[in-house]
Design a protein around this motif. Structure first.
Motif, PDB file in Angstrom:
ATOM      1  N   GLN A 158      -5.263  24.707  -2.169  1.00 48.43           N
ATOM      2  CA  GLN A 158      -5.970  24.112  -1.055  1.00 48.43           C
ATOM      3  C   GLN A 158      -5.613  24.597   0.276  1.00 48.43           C
ATOM      4  O   GLN A 158      -6.489  24.687   1.017  1.00 48.43           O
ATOM      5  CB  GLN A 158      -5.550  22.575  -0.752  1.00 48.43           C
ATOM      6  N   MET A 159      -4.257  25.250   0.306  1.00 46.60           N
ATOM      7  CA  MET A 159      -3.865  25.920   1.476  1.00 46.60           C
ATOM      8  C   MET A 159      -4.867  27.232   1.634  1.00 46.60           C
ATOM      9  O   MET A 159      -4.964  27.479   3.009  1.00 46.60           O
ATOM     10  CB  MET A 159      -2.420  26.170   1.565  1.00 46.60           C
ATOM     11  N   LYS A 160      -5.117  28.001   0.593  1.00 41.54           N
ATOM     12  CA  LYS A 160      -5.679  29.067   0.724  1.00 41.54           C
ATOM     13  C   LYS A 160      -7.084  28.890   1.173  1.00 41.54           C
ATOM     14  O   LYS A 160      -7.776  29.641   1.879  1.00 41.54           O
ATOM     15  CB  LYS A 160      -5.693  29.802  -0.722  1.00 41.54           C
ATOM     16  N   TRP A 161      -7.588  27.509   0.836  1.00 38.13           N
ATOM     17  CA  TRP A 161      -9.091  27.381   1.259  1.00 38.13           C
ATOM     18  C   TRP A 161      -8.999  26.763   2.852  1.00 38.13           C
ATOM     19  O   TRP A 161      -9.995  26.263   3.345  1.00 38.13           O
ATOM     20  CB  TRP A 161      -9.452  26.110   0.417  1.00 38.13           C
ATOM     21  N   GLU A 162      -7.834  26.618   3.350  1.00 40.35           N
ATOM     22  CA  GLU A 162      -7.592  26.190   4.765  1.00 40.35           C
ATOM     23  C   GLU A 162      -8.134  24.704   4.829  1.00 40.35           C
ATOM     24  O   GLU A 162      -8.748  24.263   5.686  1.00 40.35           O
ATOM     25  CB  GLU A 162      -8.355  27.065   5.814  1.00 40.35           C
ATOM     26  N   GLU A 163      -7.512  23.674   3.899  1.00 41.08           N
ATOM     27  CA  GLU A 163      -7.812  22.529   3.670  1.00 41.08           C
ATOM     28  C   GLU A 163      -6.516  21.908   3.944  1.00 41.08           C
ATOM     29  O   GLU A 163      -5.604  21.940   3.085  1.00 41.08           O
ATOM     30  CB  GLU A 163      -8.617  22.091   2.389  1.00 41.08           C
ATOM     31  N   ILE A 166      -1.449  21.281   6.978  1.00 44.90           N
ATOM     32  CA  ILE A 166       0.187  20.746   7.527  1.00 44.90           C
ATOM     33  C   ILE A 166       0.357  19.899   6.364  1.00 44.90           C
ATOM     34  O   ILE A 166       1.714  19.883   5.585  1.00 44.90           O
ATOM     35  CB  ILE A 166       0.021  20.072   8.566  1.00 44.90           C
ATOM     36  N   LEU A 167      -0.550  19.117   5.548  1.00 45.90           N
ATOM     37  CA  LEU A 167      -0.159  18.068   4.761  1.00 45.90           C
ATOM     38  C   LEU A 167       0.137  18.968   3.558  1.00 45.90           C
ATOM     39  O   LEU A 167       1.052  18.536   2.683  1.00 45.90           O
ATOM     40  CB  LEU A 167      -1.310  17.333   4.152  1.00 45.90           C
ATOM     41  N   ASN A 168      -0.416  20.138   3.135  1.00 47.50           N
ATOM     42  CA  ASN A 168      -0.170  20.933   1.823  1.00 47.50           C
ATOM     43  C   ASN A 168       1.248  21.686   1.935  1.00 47.50           C
ATOM     44  O   ASN A 168       1.965  21.896   1.174  1.00 47.50           O
ATOM     45  CB  ASN A 168      -1.337  21.929   1.478  1.00 47.50           C
TER      46      ASN A 168
END
Length: 471
Positions: A158-163, A166-168
């Motif tokens: 999800q971080m790679k998808w920029e979603e 901060i939460l991830n």
């Protein structure tokens, strides 16, 4: 389907004596001491404030994300990690290990029992029951590690998808810490299980009371967990392998090389000494040389940047379409990024979006030659932003600020005008009221005068009539 004994939350407690009296030797005392040490290691990790804090953080995250991310894969993986943490709490491993520590003799009792030759230790059914608890906890820790790894992978994706970046980041850091703590618990359980089997063998030979008849305890946790999880029980395999390689390389070195290496190790490192320096010619010379060095280092860099800008501007002027222009702009953006030229990179990125839009219009058959000429000027200015920017390159924020300033000016002007108009209206109203009051007074006096004149006229006419009649 029957559930294995070690996989039950509440393993049935054996209805037998908890402690038995067995022959006690120095070897048995050493085994009991090692068992208490390993049990204390497990208890420290399970009771640690770090683990409790991370579990509370996991609960808080799940509470916050319960409504918004119920169908998310990362949320479901975190729920599985929560289930594993709750299972560890419900299986009451901490209470079982505390009872085991209470049943084992302490240091003074062990010393006295060695002289006496006999001592009370946990019985065979009790030790086998503790072994089942340890096996279930080890399998649970292995499952928890795999769940943490899966949740970490999903959150990283999800971080790679920029979603929800901060939460991830918070989730991945929390899962990393939980993975390290649970792996430490697994390693401590491995050492504890090994010592339990050694003491169990001594007690079974002295007082045989078998509790497990249909299940045989495995010889090691690695055999019980399987080959896939056996690597988790090795302590720092990469570091141990590197240490072995260094030892082998040291053995292959000749004697002279070893001697020089030992001499180098014996040399004391110079940690530095504070030196008082006076301000004089040396300091001025040093600053002068430093200034010269920075000037000589920065000048070629600036020249290189100027050459690259001139080359880009030349390529831009020679571009015949927006397709060629996009290629040149992409190359210039990459070069600006490598040179850490943030302002130029932002301007060119904005122009690249505009270039792609005009490229689509050009492919559709529209005539965009005038737009191309304007775009060339904008690209040349963006490569070296000096002076005033073209109107088309002004940012939306600046336009909004200018429009907002005009609106504010007009609103203020309207307020002043309204205030002046209200004052004028009030003055006109006062004048009108004064004028109306004067007119009213004049009309009232005129009516009274006319009324009096009409009254007098009527009286005169009546007297004349009566006089003519002889009355």
């Amino acid at each position: 389907m029957a559930v294995e004994l070690w996989n039950r939350v509440n393993v049935p407690f054996p209805s037998a004596v908890s402690a038995v009296r067995v022959p006690f030797t120095a070897q048995t005392a050493a085994d009991v001491e090692t068992l208490l040490t390993e049990s204390e290691n497990v208890l420290k990790l399970v009771r640690s404030e770090i683990l409790q804090t991370e579990v509370r953080l996991l609960y808080e995250l799940l509470y916050v994300l319960n409504n918004s991310s119920r169908g998310n894969k990362t949320f479901k993986a975190l729920k599985q990690v929560e289930q594993c943490a709750n299972r560890l709490k419900n299986m009451k491993l901490e209470a079982a290990l505390q009872e085991l520590s209470d049943l084992c003799p302490n240091r003074i009792q062990r010393q006295l029992s060695i002289k006496d030759g006999q001592c009370f230790v946990p019985s065979q059914p009790r030790l086998e029951w503790i072994c089942l608890k340890v096996l279930g906890a080890a399998r649970l820790m292995s499952c928890t590690l795999s769940r943490c790894s899966r949740a970490f992978t999903l959150s990283k994706q999800q971080m790679k998808w920029e979603e929800f970046v901060i939460l991830n980041v918070v989730i991945t850091s929390m899962l990393s810490r939980l993975w390290v703590i649970f792996r430490g618990v697994l390693l401590a359980l491995s050492g504890l299980y090994r010592q339990l089997l050694e003491l169990l063998g001594d007690v079974a030979r002295a007082q045989p009371m078998p509790f497990l008849t249909d299940f045989s305890l495995p010889a090691d946790l690695a055999q019980f967990l399987g080959s896939s999880d056996a690597l988790l029980l090795t302590k720092h395999p990469a570091h141990s392998r590197a240490r072995q390689e260094k030892k082998q390389a040291a053995k292959k070195l000749p004697a002279e090389a070893k001697k020089t290496c030992t001499q180098k190790r014996k040399l004391k490192e110079d940690l530095g000494v504070a030196v008082k320096r006076g301000v004089g010619l040396g300091a001025d010379r040093k600053s002068f040389f430093k200034l010269c060095r920075t000037f000589t280092e920065s000048t070629p860099k600036q020249m290189c940047r100027a050459d690259r800008r001139h080359e880009f501007q030349k390529q831009v002027r020679e571009a015949a379409s927006f397709s060629h222009m996009e290629i040149r702009v992409d190359e210039m953006i990459r070069w600006c990024k490598s040179q850490r030229m943030g302002k130029e990179k932002r301007l060119l990125t904005f122009l690249r979006l505009k270039c792609r839009q005009m490229k689509c219009l050009e492919a559709a058959g529209y005539n965009v030659q005038r737009k191309l000429q304007t775009f060339k000027k904008e690209a040349c200015w963006a490569s070296s932003p000096e002076g005033s920017a073209p109107k088309t390159l002004r940012s939306l924020a600046s336009r909004r600020r200018s429009v907002h300033g005009i609106i504010c000016f007009h609103s203020l002007r309207r307020r002043f005008m309204m205030r002046g108009g209200v004052k004028r209206k009030e003055q006109a109203g006062r004048q009108r009221r004064a004028r109306l009051s004067g007119d009213d007074q004049r009309s009232r006096t005129a009516r009274e005068a006319t009324h009096q004149s009409t009254d007098s006229d009527t009286h005169n006419d009546i007297d004349d009539i009566f006089a003519s009649a002889g009355l």
